[in-house]
Design a protein around this motif. Structure first.
Motif, PDB file in Angstrom:
ATOM      1  N   UNK A 174       0.853  -1.185   0.000  1.00  0.00           N
ATOM      2  CA  UNK A 174       0.000   0.000   0.000  1.00  0.00           C
ATOM      3  C   UNK A 174       0.898   1.247   0.000  1.00  0.00           C
ATOM      4  N   UNK A 175       0.293   2.382  -0.293  1.00  0.00           N
ATOM      5  CA  UNK A 175       1.077   3.601  -0.525  1.00  0.00           C
ATOM      6  C   UNK A 175       1.968   3.989   0.651  1.00  0.00           C
ATOM      7  N   UNK A 176       1.530   3.700   1.844  1.00  0.00           N
ATOM      8  CA  UNK A 176       2.283   4.169   3.004  1.00  0.00           C
ATOM      9  C   UNK A 176       3.065   3.049   3.697  1.00  0.00           C
ATOM     10  N   UNK A 177       3.392   2.026   2.943  1.00  0.00           N
ATOM     11  CA  UNK A 177       4.243   0.954   3.478  1.00  0.00           C
ATOM     12  C   UNK A 177       5.600   1.036   2.799  1.00  0.00           C
ATOM     13  N   UNK A 178       6.640   1.135   3.611  1.00  0.00           N
ATOM     14  CA  UNK A 178       8.014   1.247   3.108  1.00  0.00           C
ATOM     15  C   UNK A 178       8.832   0.081   3.646  1.00  0.00           C
ATOM     16  N   UNK A 179       9.851  -0.294   2.916  1.00  0.00           N
ATOM     17  CA  UNK A 179      10.738  -1.340   3.446  1.00  0.00           C
ATOM     18  C   UNK A 179      12.172  -1.034   3.040  1.00  0.00           C
ATOM     19  N   UNK A 180      13.097  -1.609   3.772  1.00  0.00           N
ATOM     20  CA  UNK A 180      14.500  -1.507   3.384  1.00  0.00           C
ATOM     21  C   UNK A 180      15.258  -2.704   3.964  1.00  0.00           C
ATOM     22  N   UNK A 181      16.371  -3.015   3.312  1.00  0.00           N
ATOM     23  CA  UNK A 181      17.220  -4.104   3.788  1.00  0.00           C
ATOM     24  C   UNK A 181      17.977  -3.664   5.026  1.00  0.00           C
ATOM     25  N   UNK A 191      20.974  -5.500   8.092  1.00  0.00           N
ATOM     26  CA  UNK A 191      21.911  -6.606   8.287  1.00  0.00           C
ATOM     27  C   UNK A 191      21.190  -7.896   8.658  1.00  0.00           C
ATOM     28  N   UNK A 192      20.166  -7.773   9.456  1.00  0.00           N
ATOM     29  CA  UNK A 192      19.448  -8.962   9.950  1.00  0.00           C
ATOM     30  C   UNK A 192      18.423  -9.480   8.948  1.00  0.00           C
ATOM     31  N   UNK A 193      18.149  -8.721   7.897  1.00  0.00           N
ATOM     32  CA  UNK A 193      17.126  -9.088   6.915  1.00  0.00           C
ATOM     33  C   UNK A 193      16.488  -7.852   6.328  1.00  0.00           C
ATOM     34  N   UNK A 194      15.327  -7.502   6.845  1.00  0.00           N
ATOM     35  CA  UNK A 194      14.649  -6.300   6.339  1.00  0.00           C
ATOM     36  C   UNK A 194      13.669  -5.777   7.381  1.00  0.00           C
ATOM     37  N   UNK A 195      13.350  -4.499   7.235  1.00  0.00           N
ATOM     38  CA  UNK A 195      12.345  -3.883   8.094  1.00  0.00           C
ATOM     39  C   UNK A 195      11.244  -3.321   7.194  1.00  0.00           C
ATOM     40  N   UNK A 196      10.023  -3.546   7.603  1.00  0.00           N
ATOM     41  CA  UNK A 196       8.852  -3.053   6.869  1.00  0.00           C
ATOM     42  C   UNK A 196       8.130  -2.070   7.791  1.00  0.00           C
ATOM     43  N   UNK A 197       7.857  -0.884   7.279  1.00  0.00           N
ATOM     44  CA  UNK A 197       7.255   0.165   8.101  1.00  0.00           C
ATOM     45  C   UNK A 197       5.933   0.593   7.477  1.00  0.00           C
ATOM     46  N   UNK A 198       4.856   0.300   8.176  1.00  0.00           N
ATOM     47  CA  UNK A 198       3.533   0.788   7.780  1.00  0.00           C
ATOM     48  C   UNK A 198       3.382   2.163   8.429  1.00  0.00           C
ATOM     49  N   UNK A 199       3.719   3.202   7.685  1.00  0.00           N
ATOM     50  CA  UNK A 199       3.801   4.531   8.308  1.00  0.00           C
ATOM     51  C   UNK A 199       2.425   5.070   8.696  1.00  0.00           C
ATOM     52  N   UNK A 200       1.399   4.694   7.950  1.00  0.00           N
ATOM     53  CA  UNK A 200       0.071   5.225   8.257  1.00  0.00           C
ATOM     54  C   UNK A 200      -0.403   4.726   9.631  1.00  0.00           C
ATOM     55  N   UNK A 201      -0.107   3.469   9.918  1.00  0.00           N
ATOM     56  CA  UNK A 201      -0.502   2.905  11.211  1.00  0.00           C
ATOM     57  C   UNK A 201       0.646   2.930  12.219  1.00  0.00           C
TER      58      UNK A 201
END
Lengths: 92, 322
Positions: free
Chosen positions: A6-13, A15-25
């Motif tokens: 969705x538009x307000x979900x960001x992710x990035x790699x 060291x441990x894997x990845x982080x996903x950030x649902x900024x709206x919530x």
């Protein structure tokens, strides 16, 4: 990075894997290296079937059926958490 | 194999991340209002506020570090002459942006401009369902302008308007009506939490701080309203007061930075410590210093003192460089 999220979900790699950030919530999710690889393949526009295929090639010693079900479960979890915009990448 | 683990609190454990997940950036300290409960003591400009080039340099570093989310505040951020440059740059790099504004500068043209940026949200301070309560707290404020700003944003497609309500003895009794008002304005969310004893709020604490009974009634109303608006509008109460949050952060620093109008970076709102300066340090250097600073004995000792004596939070804006 454009994703099927969705538009307000960001992710990035990370060291441990990845982080996903649902900024709206304002919710953060973390995943391990293989989860990070799946996210990368989603970013590369691969459908679920191609993701499973690539992981089967990469982990040739692992149980192929298990890889497929794990990928499916991971994508389902992203959907359940409301992170996916659509099922366009499911390849089902 | 690929299990998605959930972090329990957004920004939990700064130490695991290569860069911050969230930046709270006070673009300026200038404000058209003089709110009794302002935690930043906003009013006039800092003498050494960042210029446009410095701000855009910081934005570039945010993009390179893949910062997902930036909140722009002030002062009143719409008074910052570089606001649109900063916003436009961040959005052009796919960074989600929230604006925290008093809403009074939002005219029809500004509403259209904000909508075009496809922001994560525009957060507007509304401290009362009535003009009287709102304006009693917000000196020089105009409640009607705020309501009009919400209506202008409502008319735009795709703008998430969030209402922020700070409970004080002046307005706490109006929280239910304020939530109803927010819903009638099609707000995406209504956000509140206990008054923070920082800045001007600390100076006015005796006259602002609600009683325990008022807070009890407040939380009861919130619970009812959460149910009433479930699925239609998010009604959210920040679960920690400033001391509870500080106690937690002393062991688990958040993956976020608080950038001041002059580029200095504060460890956290309730503590006076400055851990870096983005005018002379890179974001990567500041991030490393931030993580180290949370293990600095001076920070831990002062932090524990504040937890034991909450009145010390009043010193939060007396900066101490680490």
């Amino acid at each position: 990075m454009d994703m099927p999220f969705t538009a307000h979900v960001k992710w990035r790699s990370e060291k441990f894997g990845a982080v996903v950030f649902d900024t709206l919530n304002e919710k953060v999710f973390v995943t391990n290296g293989i989860g990070g690889s799946i996210l990368k393949m989603l970013a590369d526009d691969l459908p679920e079937s191609a993701i499973s295929k690539r992981l089967r090639e990469e982990y040739a010693d692992a149980d192929g059926d298990r890889i497929e079900s794990e990928v499916s479960a991971f994508l389902d979890e992203l959907r359940t958490r409301g992170l996916f915009a659509s099922d366009a990448r499911s390849g089902r | 194999m690929s299990e998605l683990q959930t972090a329990t609190v957004p920004g939990d454990s700064a130490y695991q991340y290569a860069s911050p997940l969230f930046i709270a950036w006070q673009l300026n300290s200038e404000c058209n209002l003089n709110c009794l409960h302002c935690c930043e003591e906003a009013g006039t400009s800092f003498p050494d506020q960042l210029n446009k080039d410095q701000m855009l340099n910081i934005c570039r570093q945010f993009a390179e570090a893949e910062i997902p989310y930036v909140a722009l505040s002030g002062g009143e951020p719409l008074l910052c002459p570089h606001f649109w440059d900063v916003c436009g740059f961040l959005r052009s790099r796919g960074i989600d942006v929230k604006i925290e504004t008093n809403g009074e500068m939002i005219d029809p043209a500004t509403a259209v401009r904000l909508a075009r940026l496809k922001l994560r949200s525009v957060q507007i301070s509304l401290d009362g369902a009535s003009q009287k309560a709102h304006e009693a707290l917000r000196e020089r404020g105009d409640w009607r302008k705020v309501i009009n700003a919400c209506k202008l944003l409502r008319a735009q497609e795709g703008v998430n308007t969030e209402i922020v309500f700070v409970p004080t003895s002046f307005n706490i009794h109006e929280v239910g009506a304020a939530i109803d008002l927010a819903a009638s304005l099609n707000a995406h969310g209504f956000y509140t939490g206990k008054l923070m004893r920082i800045g001007r709020a600390a100076r006015n604490w005796e006259k602002l701080c609600p009683t325990d009974k008022q807070y009890q009634d407040f939380f009861e109303v919130l619970d009812k309203k959460k149910e009433q608006y479930k699925g239609r509008m998010k009604v959210y109460c920040y679960p920690y007061d400033v001391i509870e949050e500080l106690r937690y952060r002393l062991t688990t620093p958040s993956a976020s930075l608080l950038v001041l109008p002059n580029g200095k970076v504060k460890l956290i709102g309730p503590l006076p410590f400055i851990c870096g300066d983005l005018r002379v340090m890179s974001l990567a250097e500041v991030w490393e210093k931030y993580k180290q600073s949370w293990r600095d004995p001076r920070v831990l000792e002062f932090g524990r003192s504040v937890v034991a004596q909450p009145a010390l939070v009043a010193k939060a804006n007396d900066w101490i460089e680490l």
